[in-house]
Every structure is written in C-alpha cells, then in structure tokens.
Motif scaffolding. Sequence first.
Motif, PDB file in Angstrom:
ATOM      1  N   GLY A 182       0.372  -1.474  -0.147  1.00  0.00           N
ATOM      2  CA  GLY A 182      -0.101   0.493  -0.331  1.00  0.00           C
ATOM      3  C   GLY A 182       0.602   1.238   0.274  1.00  0.00           C
ATOM      4  O   GLY A 182       0.332   1.730  -0.584  1.00  0.00           O
ATOM      5  N   LEU A 183       1.667   1.409   1.178  1.00  0.00           N
ATOM      6  CA  LEU A 183       3.120   2.094   0.675  1.00  0.00           C
ATOM      7  C   LEU A 183       3.322   2.576  -0.396  1.00  0.00           C
ATOM      8  O   LEU A 183       3.819   3.873  -1.249  1.00  0.00           O
ATOM      9  N   ALA A 184       3.797   1.811  -1.332  1.00  0.00           N
ATOM     10  CA  ALA A 184       4.562   1.653  -2.789  1.00  0.00           C
ATOM     11  C   ALA A 184       3.141   2.222  -3.897  1.00  0.00           C
ATOM     12  O   ALA A 184       3.646   3.480  -3.755  1.00  0.00           O
ATOM     13  N   VAL A 185       2.094   2.122  -3.836  1.00  0.00           N
ATOM     14  CA  VAL A 185       1.649   2.900  -4.269  1.00  0.00           C
ATOM     15  C   VAL A 185       1.048   4.393  -4.404  1.00  0.00           C
ATOM     16  O   VAL A 185       0.980   4.712  -4.741  1.00  0.00           O
ATOM     17  N   LEU A 186       1.062   4.393  -2.475  1.00  0.00           N
ATOM     18  CA  LEU A 186       0.928   5.656  -2.716  1.00  0.00           C
ATOM     19  C   LEU A 186       1.428   6.878  -1.991  1.00  0.00           C
ATOM     20  O   LEU A 186       1.692   8.224  -2.259  1.00  0.00           O
ATOM     21  N   THR A 187       3.088   6.025  -2.315  1.00  0.00           N
ATOM     22  CA  THR A 187       4.277   7.069  -2.579  1.00  0.00           C
ATOM     23  C   THR A 187       4.687   6.515  -3.706  1.00  0.00           C
ATOM     24  O   THR A 187       5.319   6.781  -4.554  1.00  0.00           O
ATOM     25  N   ASP A 188       3.408   6.531  -4.982  1.00  0.00           N
ATOM     26  CA  ASP A 188       3.850   6.895  -6.296  1.00  0.00           C
ATOM     27  C   ASP A 188       4.701   6.091  -6.715  1.00  0.00           C
ATOM     28  O   ASP A 188       6.185   6.239  -7.560  1.00  0.00           O
ATOM     29  N   LEU A 189       5.408   4.603  -6.223  1.00  0.00           N
ATOM     30  CA  LEU A 189       6.063   3.591  -6.723  1.00  0.00           C
ATOM     31  C   LEU A 189       7.623   3.821  -6.556  1.00  0.00           C
ATOM     32  O   LEU A 189       8.423   3.373  -6.759  1.00  0.00           O
ATOM     33  N   ASN A 190       7.099   5.025  -4.782  1.00  0.00           N
ATOM     34  CA  ASN A 190       8.962   5.225  -4.777  1.00  0.00           C
ATOM     35  C   ASN A 190       9.976   3.568  -4.651  1.00  0.00           C
ATOM     36  O   ASN A 190       9.325   2.561  -4.739  1.00  0.00           O
ATOM     37  N   ALA A 191      10.677   4.250  -5.604  1.00  0.00           N
ATOM     38  CA  ALA A 191      12.373   3.083  -5.894  1.00  0.00           C
ATOM     39  C   ALA A 191      12.557   2.349  -4.483  1.00  0.00           C
ATOM     40  O   ALA A 191      12.719   1.380  -4.724  1.00  0.00           O
ATOM     41  N   PHE A 192      12.772   2.879  -3.429  1.00  0.00           N
ATOM     42  CA  PHE A 192      13.170   2.272  -2.410  1.00  0.00           C
ATOM     43  C   PHE A 192      12.247   1.353  -1.544  1.00  0.00           C
ATOM     44  O   PHE A 192      12.111   0.613  -1.313  1.00  0.00           O
ATOM     45  N   VAL A 193      10.913   2.060  -1.522  1.00  0.00           N
ATOM     46  CA  VAL A 193       9.606   1.084  -0.860  1.00  0.00           C
ATOM     47  C   VAL A 193       9.512  -0.139  -1.712  1.00  0.00           C
ATOM     48  O   VAL A 193       9.569  -1.339  -1.193  1.00  0.00           O
ATOM     49  N   VAL A 194       9.410   0.089  -3.038  1.00  0.00           N
ATOM     50  CA  VAL A 194       8.990  -1.221  -3.956  1.00  0.00           C
ATOM     51  C   VAL A 194      10.504  -1.902  -4.029  1.00  0.00           C
ATOM     52  O   VAL A 194      10.468  -3.076  -3.865  1.00  0.00           O
ATOM     53  N   GLY A 195      11.610  -1.796  -4.243  1.00  0.00           N
ATOM     54  CA  GLY A 195      12.894  -2.619  -3.462  1.00  0.00           C
ATOM     55  C   GLY A 195      12.908  -3.778  -1.800  1.00  0.00           C
ATOM     56  O   GLY A 195      13.021  -4.185  -1.890  1.00  0.00           O
ATOM     57  N   PHE A 196      12.320  -2.992  -1.200  1.00  0.00           N
ATOM     58  CA  PHE A 196      12.033  -3.170   0.066  1.00  0.00           C
ATOM     59  C   PHE A 196      10.789  -4.335  -0.195  1.00  0.00           C
ATOM     60  O   PHE A 196      10.950  -4.882   0.608  1.00  0.00           O
ATOM     61  N   HIS A 197       9.830  -4.117  -0.742  1.00  0.00           N
ATOM     62  CA  HIS A 197       8.518  -5.109  -1.399  1.00  0.00           C
ATOM     63  C   HIS A 197       9.050  -6.014  -1.581  1.00  0.00           C
ATOM     64  O   HIS A 197       8.841  -6.982  -1.152  1.00  0.00           O
ATOM     65  N   TYR A 198      10.130  -5.726  -3.056  1.00  0.00           N
ATOM     66  CA  TYR A 198      10.621  -7.448  -2.871  1.00  0.00           C
ATOM     67  C   TYR A 198      11.575  -8.794  -1.938  1.00  0.00           C
ATOM     68  O   TYR A 198      11.344  -9.084  -1.621  1.00  0.00           O
ATOM     69  N   THR A 199      12.431  -7.462  -1.958  1.00  0.00           N
ATOM     70  CA  THR A 199      12.558  -8.295  -0.333  1.00  0.00           C
ATOM     71  C   THR A 199      12.305  -8.758   0.347  1.00  0.00           C
ATOM     72  O   THR A 199      12.577  -9.517   0.559  1.00  0.00           O
ATOM     73  N   LEU A 250      18.541  -2.692  -5.986  1.00  0.00           N
ATOM     74  CA  LEU A 250      19.391  -1.519  -6.887  1.00  0.00           C
ATOM     75  C   LEU A 250      19.117  -0.982  -8.169  1.00  0.00           C
ATOM     76  O   LEU A 250      18.494  -0.290  -9.048  1.00  0.00           O
ATOM     77  N   THR A 251      19.794  -2.034  -9.078  1.00  0.00           N
ATOM     78  CA  THR A 251      19.860  -1.632 -10.615  1.00  0.00           C
ATOM     79  C   THR A 251      18.256  -2.074 -11.020  1.00  0.00           C
ATOM     80  O   THR A 251      18.393  -0.949 -11.582  1.00  0.00           O
ATOM     81  N   THR A 252      17.586  -3.146 -10.676  1.00  0.00           N
ATOM     82  CA  THR A 252      16.157  -2.747 -10.823  1.00  0.00           C
ATOM     83  C   THR A 252      15.513  -1.353 -10.601  1.00  0.00           C
ATOM     84  O   THR A 252      15.072  -0.661 -11.511  1.00  0.00           O
ATOM     85  N   GLY A 253      15.410  -1.138  -9.198  1.00  0.00           N
ATOM     86  CA  GLY A 253      15.144   0.148  -9.557  1.00  0.00           C
ATOM     87  C   GLY A 253      15.485   1.468 -10.042  1.00  0.00           C
ATOM     88  O   GLY A 253      15.142   2.116  -9.764  1.00  0.00           O
ATOM     89  N   SER A 254      16.479   1.322 -10.250  1.00  0.00           N
ATOM     90  CA  SER A 254      16.944   2.529 -11.248  1.00  0.00           C
ATOM     91  C   SER A 254      17.048   2.060 -12.767  1.00  0.00           C
ATOM     92  O   SER A 254      17.779   2.884 -13.434  1.00  0.00           O
ATOM     93  N   GLY A 255      16.610   1.141 -13.408  1.00  0.00           N
ATOM     94  CA  GLY A 255      16.506   0.667 -14.748  1.00  0.00           C
ATOM     95  C   GLY A 255      15.123   1.230 -14.665  1.00  0.00           C
ATOM     96  O   GLY A 255      15.025   2.130 -14.477  1.00  0.00           O
ATOM     97  N   PRO A 256      14.618   0.770 -16.699  1.00  0.00           N
ATOM     98  CA  PRO A 256      13.755   1.728 -17.166  1.00  0.00           C
ATOM     99  C   PRO A 256      12.518   0.511 -16.403  1.00  0.00           C
ATOM    100  O   PRO A 256      11.395   0.787 -16.743  1.00  0.00           O
ATOM    101  N   HIS A 257      11.875  -0.037 -15.887  1.00  0.00           N
ATOM    102  CA  HIS A 257      11.027  -0.878 -15.052  1.00  0.00           C
ATOM    103  C   HIS A 257      10.569   0.210 -14.104  1.00  0.00           C
ATOM    104  O   HIS A 257      10.573  -0.820 -13.451  1.00  0.00           O
ATOM    105  N   SER A 258      10.013   1.265 -14.149  1.00  0.00           N
ATOM    106  CA  SER A 258       9.371   1.253 -13.023  1.00  0.00           C
ATOM    107  C   SER A 258       8.204   0.831 -12.373  1.00  0.00           C
ATOM    108  O   SER A 258       8.124   1.522 -11.522  1.00  0.00           O
ATOM    109  N   GLY A 259       6.926   0.918 -13.076  1.00  0.00           N
ATOM    110  CA  GLY A 259       5.848   0.040 -12.351  1.00  0.00           C
ATOM    111  C   GLY A 259       4.811   1.324 -13.336  1.00  0.00           C
ATOM    112  O   GLY A 259       4.051   1.042 -13.303  1.00  0.00           O
ATOM    113  N   ASP A 260       5.046   2.273 -13.951  1.00  0.00           N
ATOM    114  CA  ASP A 260       4.277   3.339 -14.633  1.00  0.00           C
ATOM    115  C   ASP A 260       5.453   4.062 -15.268  1.00  0.00           C
ATOM    116  O   ASP A 260       5.844   4.191 -15.723  1.00  0.00           O
ATOM    117  N   ASP A 261       4.178   4.244 -16.443  1.00  0.00           N
ATOM    118  CA  ASP A 261       5.641   4.817 -17.617  1.00  0.00           C
ATOM    119  C   ASP A 261       5.303   6.146 -17.291  1.00  0.00           C
ATOM    120  O   ASP A 261       6.413   6.402 -17.881  1.00  0.00           O
TER     121      ASP A 261
END
Length: 360
Positions: A182-199, A250-261
């Motif tokens: 939910g935090l990932a959605v509400l922070t507009d897919l913040n890379a660090f939140v999304v990365g923590f979600h995956y980890t 970190l690499t994925t979080g800095s790459g092109p696949h951000s989750g939204d165009d």
Amino acid sequence: MSRSTIAPTPAPDRALVFGRPLRVLAWLSFLAEVIIIGTGGAVRLTGSGLGCTEWPLCTPESLVPLPEQGFHGIVEFGNRTMTGVVGVLALAVLFLTLAAVAGRALVLRAVWFALGGIVAGAVAFAATAAAGLGAFAFSAALLASVVAAAVDSVRRAPRRRDLVVLAWLVLAGVMAQAVVGGLAVLTDLNAFVVGFHYTSSLLLVCVTAAYLERLRAPEGPRERAVPRGVAVLTHVTGLALAATIFFGVLTTGSGPHSGDDDIVRTGFDATVLAHVHSWPGYILLALVVVLLAVAWARSLPTRTWMLVLLLAIGVQIVVGVIQARTGLPELLVGTHMVLAALSAATYTVVVLRLKRPVAG
C-alpha cells in the motif's frame, strides 16, 4: 513421591503427528510466496504499478478495478488477490502447526488474540479515519495483535517452538507486506519502497523454505555436521548472496521498469550498478563451486542442496547476462527476480543442513 505427583514426561518427537494436510499446505504456502514474486514482477514489468490508485481500495469508490482502468487495473488487482491467497495459506499452516504441537487450546488462544486485534483495529480506524490513516491504523493494530499472539504461542508451546516461530513469521510477514504494498502505491512507486517490498517477499520465500526443512527434521539439540571451515565459508557465501541481491534490487530500481510509464527513475546509474551487481555474483559462484567440491569430496550432508544452489546461480547468471545484452526484456527480468528468490531459498536449506540432530 507418589506416581500421581510426577509431571508427565513429554513424548519423543516422533510421537508428534504432522499430517499430510499440513505438509501439503506448507508446500503450497512456499509455492504461493514464489508465485506472488512473479505476479508482483508482472505488475511492475507491465507498467501496472498504479493500476489501482488507492489502498486498500482499488479506487476511492471501489474495492475492485473499474472497466476504465483496463488491463493495468486487472494486473494490479490480481496481485492483491494473490496476497489474500498467501495469507489464507499462512493462516492454515499456522493453525495446523499449533494444533499439532499443543492441541486445540493454543489455536483458540490465537483466535481470541485475532478477535481482540480486530476490535482494536476498528477503534484505531475510527479514531484516524478523518486524517486518511484509517486503513494503516487498522493494519497496525491487527499486526500488533499478531505479534502478541505469536509471543504467547511460543511461550506456551511445549515443543517444536521452531515451527511455531516460523509459522507466525510467515503470517506476520504477509500482513506487513500488504501494508508495504500500500505504501508503494501511495508513494507513487518510490524505488526504495518497491525494492523493500521485493526483498521482504524474498525473505518470506526463505522462511517458508526453512519451515519445510525443519518440518522434516526431528526435534532436539543439534550439532555441527560439517567441518568448521566449511560452516564459516558457507556463511561468507551468504554475505555474497545478500550483496548480489542488494545490488540487483538497486539496479532494477534504477532501470527502465519503474512500474508505470509516467514514472521516470533518477539517481543511480543503472549501467554502472549492473556491473557492480555482477561482481558479488561471480564471487558467489566461485564460493559455491568450492563448497560443492568439498561437500562431494567429504560426503557432507549439504552436497545435494549445494548442487541445486550451483545450478540455480548458474542459470541466474546466464539469464542476467542475456537480459543485460538484449535491452532488459520483461520476461527475462521477471525470471531473474524469481530465480533470485529460489536461490535464496536453496541457500537457506543449505545453512539448515550445516547441523544435524544429536545422536541419542
């Protein structure tokens, strides 16, 4: 002292019956944790990260996606639905574990804790709804009740506390994961939140793998089953694995696949990070090769799973190299994410097999 005053001696571990339903559900729980990494990756790789713009609702007015949200809404909501499946399986494994080790009484205590958490959550929701924090307050209260119930269960379990702890960790982890999502959605897919979600999801795969491994092992004290040097090198290998996954995130979080165009990554240079990510990966491969050679030469109990780990890491490296040279195609990136979780789960089993039950 009369016989009636002597406390009963606990039955040996083999008297505990972990029936087929528990074993099947434990495997399903593990598989579901792996699958949800795949569905979460699909959300990100299809640009569906904001397919549902709210949490826990999908839209301000609807729990489910509306027709105008189209494909992205379906993908995002599908991943949320998978979270429910994972949660139900975790709850089933927990209740069957408590019933097996301590009977119905401990299950009922856990249920009472859950009811208390729901009541506390409702109060917290009512108190914070006006500030727009109702869902998070409810989740926090419910999670707090789960933690309290876990402490109570572990203290009261007469045996196999290892399985009780692991089962509670999975349930609490799934609940916490929903909030992080939910935090990932509400922070507009913040890379660090999304990365923590995956980890966090990857760690839950490891915990469910640990549960499966401990479920097959007898209770009682354990002793080291491998030479000290092998044990130390295995733990060093774990550090290399953790570093590889960290830089991969970190690499994925800095790459092109951000989750939204509409979301553009900034900050770290993905090209540089891709090279940095590979360095501990190759060190990891070398360490596993050494450990496998020693394990087979000395017939150590880790040899079979070390071979599986080598194969998983080898495939992982091949996929990583191909995806880097072909412009990061979505399917390969998703495969890379799932393989990382499976590699970590396999390493977890290897670590648990460094020890064996003490011969009685």
